[in-house]
Design an enzyme around this catalytic site. Structure first.
Site, PDB file in Angstrom:
ATOM      1  N   ARG A   1      -1.094  -2.500 -18.581  1.00  0.00           N
ATOM      2  CA  ARG A   1      -2.359  -1.763 -18.658  1.00  0.00           C
ATOM      3  C   ARG A   1      -2.353  -0.656 -17.621  1.00  0.00           C
ATOM      4  O   ARG A   1      -2.128  -0.914 -16.440  1.00  0.00           O
ATOM      5  CB  ARG A   1      -3.549  -2.681 -18.373  1.00  0.00           C
ATOM      6  CG  ARG A   1      -3.596  -3.952 -19.179  1.00  0.00           C
ATOM      7  CD  ARG A   1      -4.974  -4.553 -19.168  1.00  0.00           C
ATOM      8  NE  ARG A   1      -5.835  -3.743 -19.986  1.00  0.00           N
ATOM      9  CZ  ARG A   1      -5.835  -3.773 -21.318  1.00  0.00           C
ATOM     10  NH1 ARG A   1      -5.053  -4.607 -21.970  1.00  0.00           N
ATOM     11  NH2 ARG A   1      -6.622  -2.979 -21.998  1.00  0.00           N
TER      12      ARG A   1
ATOM     13  N   ASP B   1      -5.336  13.647 -25.436  1.00  0.00           N
ATOM     14  CA  ASP B   1      -5.337  12.249 -25.020  1.00  0.00           C
ATOM     15  C   ASP B   1      -4.599  11.437 -26.078  1.00  0.00           C
ATOM     16  O   ASP B   1      -5.123  11.188 -27.161  1.00  0.00           O
ATOM     17  CB  ASP B   1      -6.798  11.790 -24.883  1.00  0.00           C
ATOM     18  CG  ASP B   1      -6.926  10.356 -24.417  1.00  0.00           C
ATOM     19  OD1 ASP B   1      -5.926   9.616 -24.456  1.00  0.00           O
ATOM     20  OD2 ASP B   1      -8.046   9.963 -24.025  1.00  0.00           O
TER      21      ASP B   1
ATOM     22  N   THR C   1      -2.696   6.135 -22.192  1.00  0.00           N
ATOM     23  CA  THR C   1      -2.613   4.789 -21.639  1.00  0.00           C
ATOM     24  C   THR C   1      -1.170   4.340 -21.829  1.00  0.00           C
ATOM     25  O   THR C   1      -0.417   4.949 -22.594  1.00  0.00           O
ATOM     26  CB  THR C   1      -3.519   3.785 -22.379  1.00  0.00           C
ATOM     27  OG1 THR C   1      -3.107   3.750 -23.752  1.00  0.00           O
ATOM     28  CG2 THR C   1      -4.980   4.184 -22.289  1.00  0.00           C
TER      29      THR C   1
ATOM     30  N   GLU D   1      -0.527   4.796  -0.599  1.00  0.00           N
ATOM     31  CA  GLU D   1      -1.340   5.994  -0.869  1.00  0.00           C
ATOM     32  C   GLU D   1      -0.501   7.254  -0.679  1.00  0.00           C
ATOM     33  O   GLU D   1       0.277   7.354   0.269  1.00  0.00           O
ATOM     34  CB  GLU D   1      -2.556   6.026   0.069  1.00  0.00           C
ATOM     35  CG  GLU D   1      -3.643   5.076  -0.372  1.00  0.00           C
ATOM     36  CD  GLU D   1      -4.866   5.107   0.537  1.00  0.00           C
ATOM     37  OE1 GLU D   1      -4.830   5.754   1.593  1.00  0.00           O
ATOM     38  OE2 GLU D   1      -5.869   4.459   0.170  1.00  0.00           O
TER      39      GLU D   1
ATOM     40  N   TYR E   1       0.858  -1.199   0.000  1.00  0.00           N
ATOM     41  CA  TYR E   1       0.000   0.000   0.000  1.00  0.00           C
ATOM     42  C   TYR E   1       0.883   1.235   0.000  1.00  0.00           C
ATOM     43  O   TYR E   1       1.844   1.313   0.766  1.00  0.00           O
ATOM     44  CB  TYR E   1      -0.913   0.025   1.234  1.00  0.00           C
ATOM     45  CG  TYR E   1      -2.366  -0.059   0.857  1.00  0.00           C
ATOM     46  CD1 TYR E   1      -2.961   0.969   0.113  1.00  0.00           C
ATOM     47  CD2 TYR E   1      -3.140  -1.167   1.183  1.00  0.00           C
ATOM     48  CE1 TYR E   1      -4.285   0.884  -0.283  1.00  0.00           C
ATOM     49  CE2 TYR E   1      -4.469  -1.257   0.796  1.00  0.00           C
ATOM     50  CZ  TYR E   1      -5.028  -0.221   0.059  1.00  0.00           C
ATOM     51  OH  TYR E   1      -6.326  -0.311  -0.336  1.00  0.00           O
TER      52      TYR E   1
ATOM     53  N   LYS F   1      -1.042   0.551 -25.059  1.00  0.00           N
ATOM     54  CA  LYS F   1      -1.350   0.484 -26.500  1.00  0.00           C
ATOM     55  C   LYS F   1      -0.025   0.551 -27.263  1.00  0.00           C
ATOM     56  O   LYS F   1       0.813  -0.304 -27.028  1.00  0.00           O
ATOM     57  CB  LYS F   1      -2.356   1.570 -26.845  1.00  0.00           C
ATOM     58  CG  LYS F   1      -3.686   1.323 -26.096  1.00  0.00           C
ATOM     59  CD  LYS F   1      -4.743   2.373 -26.340  1.00  0.00           C
ATOM     60  CE  LYS F   1      -5.985   2.055 -25.487  1.00  0.00           C
ATOM     61  NZ  LYS F   1      -7.015   3.109 -25.576  1.00  0.00           N
TER      62      LYS F   1
HETATM   63  C1  LIG Z   1      -8.044   3.441 -24.782  1.00  0.00           C
HETATM   64  C2  LIG Z   1      -8.343   4.856 -24.600  1.00  0.00           C
HETATM   65  C3  LIG Z   1      -8.662   5.384 -23.342  1.00  0.00           C
HETATM   66  C4  LIG Z   1      -8.982   4.537 -22.126  1.00  0.00           C
HETATM   67  O1  LIG Z   1      -8.089   3.667 -21.699  1.00  0.00           O
HETATM   68  P1  LIG Z   1      -8.512   2.491 -20.687  1.00  0.00           P
HETATM   69  O2  LIG Z   1      -7.200   2.106 -20.125  1.00  0.00           O
HETATM   70  O3  LIG Z   1      -9.210   1.465 -21.482  1.00  0.00           O
HETATM   71  O4  LIG Z   1      -9.395   3.097 -19.643  1.00  0.00           O
HETATM   72  C5  LIG Z   1      -8.817   6.752 -23.228  1.00  0.00           C
HETATM   73  N1  LIG Z   1      -8.680   7.549 -24.285  1.00  0.00           N
HETATM   74  C6  LIG Z   1      -8.412   7.073 -25.512  1.00  0.00           C
HETATM   75  C7  LIG Z   1      -8.285   8.024 -26.638  1.00  0.00           C
HETATM   76  C8  LIG Z   1      -8.251   5.708 -25.714  1.00  0.00           C
HETATM   77  O5  LIG Z   1      -8.023   5.250 -26.939  1.00  0.00           O
END
Ligand SMILES: *Cc1c(COP(=O)(O)O)cnc(C)c1O
Length: 411
Positions: free
Chosen positions: A233, A198, A224, A55, A53, A227
């Site tokens: 993840r 994003d 993220t 936090e 933990y 990807k």
């Molecule tokens: C995949 C994605 C997310 C969210 O990611 P998670 O880890 O699935 O919550 C947010 N924004 C964009 C543009 C994405 O492609």
């Protein structure tokens, strides 16, 4: 090996992990948001750090015994700032959705106006979909793409001037062109809005300079890590110095409890990997493969939204063929290719059926595939759609490609 340990403890779960390993090894992964992490990244995810933990922030924790996770998280944050050139980074968001939620909590009050890309045009749920917290709690104005699949920047500006959003979001889950962050920044400045970019999908391309970076332009950059960036993840928020404290507070205690230090360690490892010259070469190859796969699909009679890909992703446009995304995605699974159905601009079909299939090159490129293999993949897809080859033969062609580019060999 880990699987043997799980087998002893819980053979039921072990069986399906083993089957999943086989599935990943023996099928062609074209889901644009997936990738294959290094074994080091996976090992960190399975490490003793899961027991801790922590936090709070490094050196300012609410629990004792954090001396080791402090060092790891600090290292990860430093690497992130170096790789992306940002002032500040928070590696604690459990996912991309959490990263975005924390920015909303920091930057907005409930009911404020937010502009984001429409989900059916390639945006993400968290950019204002009515079924998501973003669409439920905030006043959403959505922008989209034209028939060529390109963001209509003039329309974005018009909408911004008319609606005076407090936050503008750039970035997408399914957009095959370079995004002009400077244009977004100019629009945001005109209406005095925050700009959040994003980069969940294009993080590796941004990190390596293969795609222009939003960092100089955006107040907040979220991503993220699983990807194109090829980590565990999870999510990351980067921001300008003046927002650092507020963003950290929004993540914890704002929306999360204890951070996942095992995942943060894996993020730190992935960020180190992303600094290597091999990774730069990887990102370049992802983009080359994507452009080539798009052109080969077109040569084989399959339309691509916008007619090309400038990053790692594209959408098959099945409207002229009279096929649906749902049927073609299922057909591809039968021939050993994994992808997902997706809407095309102005899709006449429902989101559950769609007229498109989204595909990307991040995972196949990790396996080492290059242009020659993209040509074969395009051919398998087209031969499946136009029924030019039997399912069995097509499945074997996919399998042969996988055999040639083995994955996780000694697992
Ligand atoms: C995949 C994605 C997310 C969210 O990611 P998670 O880890 O699935 O919550 C947010 N924004 C964009 C543009 C994405 O492609």
């Amino acid at each position: 090996m880990e699987l043997d340990i799980i087998k002893k403890e819980d053979p039921e779960v072990a069986k399906y992990i083993e089957l999943e390993l086989e599935r990943q090894k023996n099928t062609i992964e074209l889901i644009a948001s997936e990738n294959f992490t290094s074994k080091a990244v996976m090992a960190a995810c399975g490490s003793v750090l899961t027991n801790k933990y922590a936090e709070g922030k490094p050196y300012k924790r609410f629990y004792n015994g954090c001396q080791n996770v402090d060092k790891i998280e600090e290292l990860g944050v430093r690497r992130c700032c170096e790789l992306f050139g940002c002032d500040h980074a928070n590696l604690q968001p459990h996912s991309g959705a959490q990263a975005n939620m924390a920015v909303f909590l920091y930057a907005l009050n409930i009911g404020d106006t937010v502009m984001g890309m429409d989900l059916s045009n390639g945006g993400h749920l968290t950019h204002g979909s009515p079924v998501n917290f973003s669409g439920i709690n905030y006043n959403i104005v959505s922008y989209g793409v034209n028939e060529e699949g390109v963001i209509d920047y003039d329309n974005v500006e018009k909408l911004a001037l008319a609606n005076k959003p407090k936050l503008i979001i750039a970035g997408a889950s399914n957009y095959s062109r370079i995004i002009d962050f400077e244009k977004f920044s100019n629009i945001a400045k005109k209406v005095n809005a925050y700009l959040m970019v994003d980069i969940a999908h294009i993080a590796a391309l941004v990190a390596t300079g293969v795609h222009p970076s939003p960092v100089p332009y955006a107040d907040f950059v979220t991503t993220t890590t699983h990807k194109t960036l090829r980590g565990p993840r999870g999510g990351i928020i980067m921001c300008k110095k003046e927002h650092a404290q507020g963003i950290d507070k929004a993540v914890f205690p704002g929306i999360q409890g204890g951070p996942l230090e095992h995942i943060i360690a894996a993020k730190a490892i992935a960020l180190k990997e992303a600094m290597s010259s091999e990774f730069k070469q990887y990102a370049k190859q992802v983009v080359e493969n994507s452009a080539y796969l798009a052109s080969e699909l077109i040569n084989n009679g399959v339309d691509i939204v916008g007619g090309k890909s400038e990053n790692h992703v594209m959408t098959l446009d099945l409207r002229k063929l009279g096929k649906t995304g749902k049927d073609v995605a299922n057909l591809l699974e039968e021939v050993g290719i994994t992808a997902n159905k997706n809407t095309v601009p102005n899709d006449p079909q429902s989101p559950f059926v769609t007229s498109g299939v989204r595909i990307g090159t991040a995972a196949t490129t990790t396996r080492g595939m290059k242009k020659e293999e993209m040509k074969e993949i395009a051919s398998i897809i087209a031969d499946a759609i136009f029924e030019k080859d039997s399912i069995e033969n097509l499945k074997n062609r996919s399998y042969q490609l996988c055999k040639k580019f083995p994955l996780y060999e000694d697992m």
